[in-house]
Every structure is written in C-alpha cells, then in structure tokens.
Design a protein around this motif. Sequence first.
Motif, short mmCIF file in Angstrom:
data_model
loop_
_atom_site.label_atom_id
_atom_site.label_comp_id
_atom_site.label_asym_id
_atom_site.label_seq_id
_atom_site.Cartn_x
_atom_site.Cartn_y
_atom_site.Cartn_z
N TYR A 208 0.83 -1.21 0.00
CA TYR A 208 0.00 0.00 0.00
C TYR A 208 0.86 1.25 0.00
CZ TYR A 208 -4.04 2.92 1.23
OH TYR A 208 -5.03 3.87 1.23
N GLY A 209 2.01 1.21 0.69
CA GLY A 209 2.96 2.30 0.54
C GLY A 209 3.23 3.16 1.75
N ARG A 210 2.63 2.86 2.90
CA ARG A 210 2.87 3.71 4.08
C ARG A 210 4.36 3.83 4.39
NH1 ARG A 210 -1.41 0.37 5.34
NH2 ARG A 210 -3.35 1.32 6.10
N LEU A 211 5.07 2.70 4.35
CA LEU A 211 6.48 2.68 4.72
C LEU A 211 7.38 2.39 3.53
CD1 LEU A 211 6.13 0.70 8.09
CD2 LEU A 211 6.55 3.15 7.80
N GLY A 212 6.84 2.49 2.34
CA GLY A 212 7.60 2.20 1.13
C GLY A 212 8.19 3.46 0.50
N HIS A 213 8.80 3.27 -0.66
CA HIS A 213 9.45 4.38 -1.37
C HIS A 213 8.94 4.44 -2.81
CE1 HIS A 213 12.28 3.37 1.93
NE2 HIS A 213 12.37 4.68 2.02
N GLY A 214 7.62 4.35 -2.95
CA GLY A 214 7.00 4.40 -4.26
C GLY A 214 6.59 5.80 -4.65
N HIS A 215 5.58 5.88 -5.51
CA HIS A 215 5.13 7.18 -6.03
C HIS A 215 4.59 8.08 -4.93
CE1 HIS A 215 5.35 4.85 -9.76
NE2 HIS A 215 5.34 6.00 -10.41
N HIS A 216 3.89 7.51 -3.95
CA HIS A 216 3.31 8.33 -2.88
C HIS A 216 4.42 9.02 -2.09
CE1 HIS A 216 0.19 5.27 -3.75
NE2 HIS A 216 -0.64 6.28 -3.55
N PHE A 217 5.40 8.23 -1.66
CA PHE A 217 6.53 8.81 -0.95
C PHE A 217 7.24 9.83 -1.83
CE2 PHE A 217 11.03 9.03 -0.10
CZ PHE A 217 11.10 9.20 1.28
N ILE A 288 6.64 10.54 -11.62
CA ILE A 288 5.88 10.87 -10.41
C ILE A 288 4.81 11.91 -10.71
CG2 ILE A 288 6.05 11.98 -8.14
CD1 ILE A 288 8.78 10.63 -7.83
N ASP A 289 5.18 12.95 -11.45
CA ASP A 289 4.22 14.01 -11.76
C ASP A 289 3.08 13.49 -12.63
OD1 ASP A 289 5.61 15.85 -10.28
OD2 ASP A 289 6.72 16.68 -11.99
N GLU A 290 3.40 12.61 -13.58
CA GLU A 290 2.35 12.04 -14.43
C GLU A 290 1.40 11.18 -13.59
OE1 GLU A 290 1.89 9.16 -18.40
OE2 GLU A 290 3.87 9.64 -17.59
N TRP A 291 1.97 10.38 -12.69
CA TRP A 291 1.16 9.56 -11.80
C TRP A 291 0.27 10.43 -10.92
CZ3 TRP A 291 1.57 9.86 -6.46
CH2 TRP A 291 0.82 8.93 -5.74
N TYR A 292 0.84 11.48 -10.34
CA TYR A 292 0.09 12.36 -9.45
C TYR A 292 -1.07 13.04 -10.18
CZ TYR A 292 -1.01 16.23 -6.34
OH TYR A 292 -1.68 17.13 -5.54
N ALA A 293 -0.81 13.50 -11.39
CA ALA A 293 -1.85 14.19 -12.16
C ALA A 293 -3.03 13.28 -12.47
CB ALA A 293 -1.25 14.74 -13.46
N GLY A 294 -2.77 11.99 -12.63
CA GLY A 294 -3.84 11.07 -12.98
C GLY A 294 -4.53 10.43 -11.79
N ALA A 337 -3.13 -1.64 -9.93
CA ALA A 337 -3.21 -0.23 -10.33
C ALA A 337 -2.52 0.68 -9.32
CB ALA A 337 -4.67 0.18 -10.48
N ARG A 338 -2.22 0.14 -8.13
CA ARG A 338 -1.59 0.92 -7.06
C ARG A 338 -2.39 2.18 -6.74
NH1 ARG A 338 4.48 1.75 -8.92
NH2 ARG A 338 3.36 2.54 -10.71
N SER A 339 -3.70 2.02 -6.77
CA SER A 339 -4.56 3.18 -6.55
C SER A 339 -5.96 2.69 -6.20
CB SER A 339 -4.63 4.03 -7.83
OG SER A 339 -5.62 5.01 -7.73
N ARG A 340 -6.77 3.62 -5.68
CA ARG A 340 -8.18 3.31 -5.46
C ARG A 340 -9.01 3.63 -6.69
NH1 ARG A 340 -10.72 6.28 -2.30
NH2 ARG A 340 -9.38 8.01 -2.82
N PHE A 341 -8.38 4.18 -7.72
CA PHE A 341 -9.06 4.43 -8.99
C PHE A 341 -8.91 3.21 -9.89
CE2 PHE A 341 -8.53 8.87 -7.78
CZ PHE A 341 -9.73 9.42 -8.20
N LEU A 342 -9.98 2.83 -10.55
CA LEU A 342 -9.90 1.75 -11.52
C LEU A 342 -10.69 2.16 -12.76
CD1 LEU A 342 -8.62 -1.06 -11.67
CD2 LEU A 342 -10.86 -2.01 -11.13
N GLU A 343 -9.99 2.27 -13.86
CA GLU A 343 -10.63 2.64 -15.11
C GLU A 343 -11.43 1.46 -15.66
OE1 GLU A 343 -10.77 5.41 -16.87
OE2 GLU A 343 -9.56 6.63 -15.51
N ILE A 344 -12.68 1.72 -16.00
CA ILE A 344 -13.53 0.69 -16.59
C ILE A 344 -13.38 0.75 -18.11
CG2 ILE A 344 -15.91 -0.11 -16.88
CD1 ILE A 344 -14.77 -0.56 -14.10
N SER A 345 -13.27 -0.41 -18.73
CA SER A 345 -13.11 -0.48 -20.18
C SER A 345 -14.23 0.27 -20.89
CB SER A 345 -13.11 -1.95 -20.63
OG SER A 345 -13.18 -2.05 -22.04
N ASN A 346 -13.88 0.98 -21.97
CA ASN A 346 -14.90 1.71 -22.72
C ASN A 346 -15.83 0.78 -23.49
OD1 ASN A 346 -13.22 0.84 -24.77
ND2 ASN A 346 -12.41 2.87 -25.26
N LYS A 347 -15.55 -0.52 -23.46
CA LYS A 347 -16.45 -1.49 -24.08
C LYS A 347 -17.66 -1.78 -23.20
CE LYS A 347 -12.65 -3.88 -26.46
NZ LYS A 347 -11.94 -5.19 -26.61
#
Length: 459
Positions: A208-217, A288-294, A337-347
């Motif tokens: 999840y990333g609390r103690l990690g060094h991913g995009h959130h950190f 990081i900036d691209e990830w944050y913007a989305g 997805a490393r996020s609470r957002f999940l894109e649904i297929s346009n189909k």
Amino acid sequence: MPFGSTSHLVPYHDRTPVGLGFPRVRHRYHSDSESDLYYRQHIAHVPRPLSSTALRLRDASLKCDRNLGWNIDWAVAFLVHHLGEKSSPGAADTLKKVRIYAEGLYKEGLGKEVAYRVFNKLDQTLFAGHLKDAVFLDIGSLGRDVSGATYSHGWGLDPKVKRISIVLNGDVLQHARSREILAALIHHMIHAYFLVACGPQVEKEVAYGRLGHGHHFGKVMLAIKNLSVAHGKPLGPLGFGHPLGFRRFSHYDDEYYDQKKQHHSPVEEKWYCSHCYSDVNPISEGDIDEWYAGICKPLGDLPDSVRSATVQIYNPILVPAAKIDAFLSMRKAFDKARSRFLEISNKVLPETFMAFLQLLHTGIYGPDPSPVIVAGRKGPPVIKPPQPNSPAYLLTDIRIFQMGCAMGFDELKAIALDRMKRQYITHEDPVTLLKQIYNGGEPDPDLKEWVLKFLVRMP
C-alpha cells in the motif's frame, strides 16, 4: 559520548556542557546557512534547555493513536496542496530558517540535538501539525547502510513505546552535516505522516505504501525538496535513498570519503518498519508528476467521501472497499493499479456497469432470472418465439460476462455464466444475442462453448 546516546536530552538543570558535541571536521561542502565558513575546531557552548514539546518526543509512556482515516492517495493530495504557496505562503521561508538554525546547532557541537529541536517546527510547516505527539524519536545503532527506520505503532525497538517510532541511525549520522541530519529526519517524517494519515501498517498491506518508497513517498518528498529551493539551496540529501551509507570518516586526512558502493545484503524485510537503504531505486520526477496528475490531483474535485480509506473508486463511482473483498480478482486489479481508482473499459455499456454495481452492493444483479429458472431443469435455454417485452436476462448475462473478460474479473465471468447455464427457456431474439457475442471478435472459450450448446438445444 557517541552520537547514538540520548542521555543528554534531560532538563536544563541536569545537564553540563561536557561531551555534548562530537569532533568537528573540515569538509569542502558549503553549509546551509548564509555563511560558508568552515568550523575546524570544537566550539565551546552553553547548553540550552529542550522545550517541553521536544522532550515529549522522548517520552516512552506517552500514547497517541491518531488516525486520520484517509486513503494514501488523498494523503498525498492533501500534503501537496498544503505545501503550495497559496496554502502556506511562509513555508519556504520557515524551512530556510529551520535549516539555518540546524546549522547553528551543528556548529555549536549540538549535532545530536538537531532532530529533537527542529522536529516540531518541521511538523507544523511541512505536515500541518499532524505528527504532534504521534511520534517517539530516538537515535540508535542500525549499522552502516540505513539512515534510520520508522516503525508502525507499538513495533519500535522499545517495547514500552506504543506510538509510531522513528529511530535515526547514529552509526552514519555521527559523521553527517546538518543538512544530512535534516534530510534523514524529513525522510522518516514522511513515513510517519502516512502512518498517521492512513492508520497503522498491516502485514498484508505492505504494498500500500505507508512505509515504502514508491510514487506516494516520492511526490511528498519532491514537494518538500522543491519547497527548499524557493529561498535557498535545495535540500540535496533528501531523496529516495541517502548519501550516508558508505561514507567513512578517515582519521588520517580528517576528511569524508566515499567507499565504492556495494548493494546491501538481501534480507527478509520486516513488514512493520521502513527499510531506508542508501541505494533505494529512485523514480523519475516526470513519472511521479504524471502519476500524481492522474491519480491524486483529481481527488480535490471529488466529494469529501473519497478521502476515506474504506472507499474504492470506479470512474468516479464510489464503492465501499468491503464490497469487493469477496472478489479476489477485483482486489488484485486495484493492487495492480496501485490506486483506489480503476478505469472501466470503454467497451462496458452504462447499463452493464450499473448491473455490476448492483452485484457489488446486493450480491445479485437484475433482471431477476427466476421466471426462466426451474428446479431440476438446466440450460442452455430452449429458444422460443421472441417477445418484444421479454426482460433481457441472457443479454445482460452476456454483457456481464464480457465485462469480466475485459476487466480480468474471473468471479464476474463465473457468476454470469452460471446464470446463463441455469436458464431453461428464452424469449429473447437469438440474432441480437449472437451479435452481442461475436461483434467483438472471437468470444472467450467458455462463452463459445455455451453458444454452441445454445444453438443446438432442443425442447
């Protein structure tokens, strides 16, 4: 007195000036203060009393279980907004003053006290005061390759401490400059912030990333680093890793030097603390900036309910996280997805998506197929003359199945296929059903098998 000792952190009347510093060394790097003078000799100083607030950082009996209940994406969005010029117009100037103050302490031989004396001001300036009383701060011996470690609530080195613990590594900080001490402290305060914002670390949620060094950190770290540039030099040592792990003090030339880097030995990493090695792989600022913007930035335009750690988001429909716990493939999709957002297929058609949401909330989706299901009889259904007003049982099932294929939701496919196999009769137009199945190309093997049996089904 070694850097790791904290026995000097006692009220003023119990302290003496003896042993409060560590040997001063010459180095070729400029200081963080306005002066670029080198302090080559040990400087006599008068001890200063620690504030009561600073002393609380060392109180092992103090308890604080603050949990803001935020999800980690919102925790990042909040802090980036907080550090902005409009929200905190004086933050950059305050950070510069903290750096100058820390350098002054360092030059007076009070390097060990820097972290304790600046922690609360850094908390107020960078973390909106959310860390107040939530952190136990210590200095210990952790080897040569980590700047320190941040421990989740009650998991620190001192079993008496029940709050978050930050243990800075005296083995490497005893040769650190003031800017490096500040960078190490801020690095671990970022970890502590996520533990306060999102709750204690859980073994199954390490990714999840609390103690990690991913995009959130990385985004929080970059926001603070960029803030440091506004009124001074960038806080260079602040990063994913740190420059201290392989630095050694030479008694022969009285200088710092870096040995050839060697990667740390692989060990089984503990889930309840951070692992802040010198060679943590960085993520580029562009990524990081691209990830944050989305992922994070859009949360500011959504309802307050998106801040909760118990909500998942579909385009952008809010779904309680507990509703997807029974669907392993859906949970994996969010983790991937490393996020609470999940894109649904346009189909996926809107009406299919609504049926999917109904399934998540109630365990079933409409239309209710009970009129075409009889105990003891099974499908595929027999084709009867089409009726214009017949509910779209099979058509909905086929679309739900196809959504499962498009999204990788295996449970969704299984539920839809089970309904299709239990219907014994249909008044839906078979041509419409076949178009839905084959318009997207070759169907899934399970669906294709069902179609073949459906077409040859006899009364």
